[in-house]
Design a protein around this motif. Structure first.
Motif, mmCIF file in Angstrom:
data_model
loop_
_atom_site.group_PDB
_atom_site.id
_atom_site.type_symbol
_atom_site.label_atom_id
_atom_site.label_comp_id
_atom_site.label_asym_id
_atom_site.label_seq_id
_atom_site.Cartn_x
_atom_site.Cartn_y
_atom_site.Cartn_z
ATOM 1 N N MET A 100 -31.344 31.093 98.791
ATOM 2 C CA MET A 100 -31.784 32.036 99.827
ATOM 3 C C MET A 100 -31.556 33.487 99.412
ATOM 4 S SD MET A 100 -30.541 30.017 103.280
ATOM 5 C CE MET A 100 -31.536 30.995 104.413
ATOM 6 N N THR A 101 -31.268 33.717 98.146
ATOM 7 C CA THR A 101 -31.003 35.082 97.698
ATOM 8 C C THR A 101 -32.203 36.005 97.906
ATOM 9 O OG1 THR A 101 -31.529 34.276 95.473
ATOM 10 C CG2 THR A 101 -29.202 34.558 96.013
ATOM 11 N N PHE A 102 -33.405 35.463 97.904
ATOM 12 C CA PHE A 102 -34.587 36.319 98.067
ATOM 13 C C PHE A 102 -34.676 36.919 99.469
ATOM 14 C CE2 PHE A 102 -36.145 32.606 100.160
ATOM 15 C CZ PHE A 102 -37.311 32.929 100.861
ATOM 16 N N LEU A 103 -33.901 36.386 100.419
ATOM 17 C CA LEU A 103 -33.914 36.869 101.795
ATOM 18 C C LEU A 103 -32.808 37.886 102.080
ATOM 19 C CD1 LEU A 103 -34.642 33.505 103.637
ATOM 20 C CD2 LEU A 103 -36.180 35.456 103.442
ATOM 21 N N ARG A 104 -32.062 38.265 101.070
ATOM 22 C CA ARG A 104 -30.985 39.226 101.263
ATOM 23 C C ARG A 104 -31.541 40.539 101.846
ATOM 24 N NH1 ARG A 104 -26.392 39.068 98.119
ATOM 25 N NH2 ARG A 104 -27.571 38.233 96.363
ATOM 26 N N SER A 105 -30.957 40.979 102.965
ATOM 27 C CA SER A 105 -31.332 42.237 103.631
ATOM 28 C C SER A 105 -32.781 42.261 104.103
ATOM 29 C CB SER A 105 -31.069 43.433 102.699
ATOM 30 O OG SER A 105 -29.705 43.460 102.315
ATOM 31 N N TYR A 106 -33.343 41.080 104.343
ATOM 32 C CA TYR A 106 -34.725 40.990 104.827
ATOM 33 C C TYR A 106 -34.801 40.785 106.336
ATOM 34 C CZ TYR A 106 -39.154 38.671 105.956
ATOM 35 O OH TYR A 106 -40.334 38.296 106.551
ATOM 36 N N ALA A 107 -33.947 39.914 106.857
ATOM 37 C CA ALA A 107 -34.019 39.584 108.284
ATOM 38 C C ALA A 107 -32.654 39.842 108.914
ATOM 39 C CB ALA A 107 -34.442 38.129 108.481
ATOM 40 N N ASP A 108 -32.311 41.097 109.054
ATOM 41 C CA ASP A 108 -30.994 41.469 109.573
ATOM 42 C C ASP A 108 -31.078 41.923 111.029
ATOM 43 O OD1 ASP A 108 -29.814 40.962 107.113
ATOM 44 O OD2 ASP A 108 -30.265 42.972 106.387
ATOM 45 N N ASP A 109 -29.910 41.984 111.667
ATOM 46 C CA ASP A 109 -29.788 42.505 113.028
ATOM 47 C C ASP A 109 -30.655 41.719 114.013
ATOM 48 O OD1 ASP A 109 -28.156 44.532 111.887
ATOM 49 O OD2 ASP A 109 -29.967 45.644 111.358
ATOM 50 N N MET A 110 -30.594 40.390 113.892
ATOM 51 C CA MET A 110 -31.368 39.500 114.753
ATOM 52 C C MET A 110 -30.476 38.379 115.274
ATOM 53 S SD MET A 110 -34.864 39.011 112.513
ATOM 54 C CE MET A 110 -35.670 38.098 113.860
#
Length: 358
Positions: A1-11
């Motif tokens: 899941m490293t590709f999602l780092r800092s992609y879907a935050d504050d949810m």
């Protein structure tokens, strides 16, 4: 899941998972998982992590990456109503647990109660019973998860899954944040451990796991990072400090969950949770999985209590060496993995751009 780092935050968790993570993951290819796993392994090595408990799809590609880089990986079943079959789970069990794969092993598991039908969970219980093996699952991470399970079944997730026979041979829960007294009793009786993920639980506002209560009731606790989509880093030193710091605040007790207990969670108990009996302590006959901490740094001086220094003061910058199976794969800030680190970074960025910006 490293590709999602800092992609879907504050949810919130449910929206994060169903609106962002699942749709992006659906675009992953085998080649993507192979390259992205290598990036995760590099980060593990810098944090002094010698083995990972990985619940994900396309395991053969992660396995190839782990073996090429000399990293120990314990795969966990990840099936749910959106993908995976019992037949595939049994095949994975024989491929990674029963065959001669020194760096790879396997545990039965599934994503979560709220993503998995009763029929499928009953099938998992039968499969685990067939081989007398434990079952691992994300469980009781949010209040919403627990409330919806109560509405649907009249039971908490732990009680419901136990009623289906999933824990007859023990098992483990990832998160275990929201429990009632009966849940603790089930865990104690069925020898269920818990892997707490404090940074992820804080970032998603899921809550604070009752670690002090687990310890008081004799339930083994290990420490996890969760994934880089929800954390966003794979840093065991940060997790260790959060485990103890959060318990001290919640209980208004600076004596809660002392450093020695936390260090055990991050080492011996981690090996126990993953079924790595030969990686729990440094002793003759055990695997040579170990790390070296640089004490000759300002944050580690004076050396009055090394256990407390490691838990309260140390950071991944103090990791001098990470050795797996007798081979130093990270030493003095350099990776000894036999390939270009820059290429791994480039591949990860290429994949993230294709999936998230395409």
């Amino acid at each position: 899941m490293t590709f999602l780092r800092s992609y879907a935050d504050d949810m919130k968790l449910q929206e994060w998972l169903f609106d962002k993570v699942f749709p992006a993951e659906a675009k992953l290819t085998s080649d993507d998982v192979y390259h992205l796993t290598k990036l995760a392994i590099l980060e593990y090595l810098t944090s002094g992590i010698t083995a990972a408990f990985d619940m994900y799809k396309l395991k053969q590609d992660s396995a190839k990456a782990a073996e090429e880089l000399g990293f120990r990986m314990v795969f966990c079943g990840d099936i749910n109503d959106f993908g995976g079959t019992l037949e595939e789970m049994e095949q994975d069990y024989f491929r990674y647990q029963c065959e001669e794969t020194p760096l790879l092993s396997y545990q039965f598991g599934f994503h979560a109660e709220y993503t998995t039908s009763r029929n499928l969970m009953e099938g998992i219980a039968q499969l685990a019973g067939k081989y007398k093996k434990p079952v691992y699952v994300h469980c009781s991470e949010t209040k919403r998860e627990v409330e919806e399970c109560r509405e649907k079944t009249g039971m908490t997730p732990i009680a419901y899954m136990d009623s289906l026979g999933l824990f007859e041979n023990g098992g483990g829960l990832f998160h275990g944040v929201h429990l009632d007294e009966a849940d603790f009793d089930i865990m104690k009786k069925k020898k269920i451990c818990v892997v707490t993920n404090p940074a992820s639980n804080l970032k998603l506002a899921s809550g604070i796991a009752p670690v002090k209560t687990y310890l008081e009731k004799g339930i083994p606790v290990a420490i996890g990072t969760d994934g880089p989509a929800s954390n966003n880093c794979l840093d065991m030193f940060k997790e260790m400090f959060l485990v103890t710091g959060l318990q001290k605040v919640v209980h208004n007790d600076p004596e809660a969950v002392p450093a020695a207990d936390v260090l055990k969670m991050a080492t011996v108990n981690g090996a126990y949770a993953m079924g790595l009996d030969n990686c729990d302590i440094l002793a003759e006959g055990k695997y040579a999985d170990l790390i070296m901490i640089d004490l000759m740094q300002p944050n580690m001086q004076p050396i009055q209590n090394i256990e407390k220094n490691v838990v309260y003061s140390a950071s991944k910058l103090n990791v001098k060496m990470t050795m797996i199976n007798g081979r130093a794969v990270y030493q003095n800030g350099k990776f000894k993995i036999g390939e270009s680190v820059e290429d791994i970074y480039e591949n990860a960025n290429r994949i993230a751009e294709r999936i998230l910006d395409g």
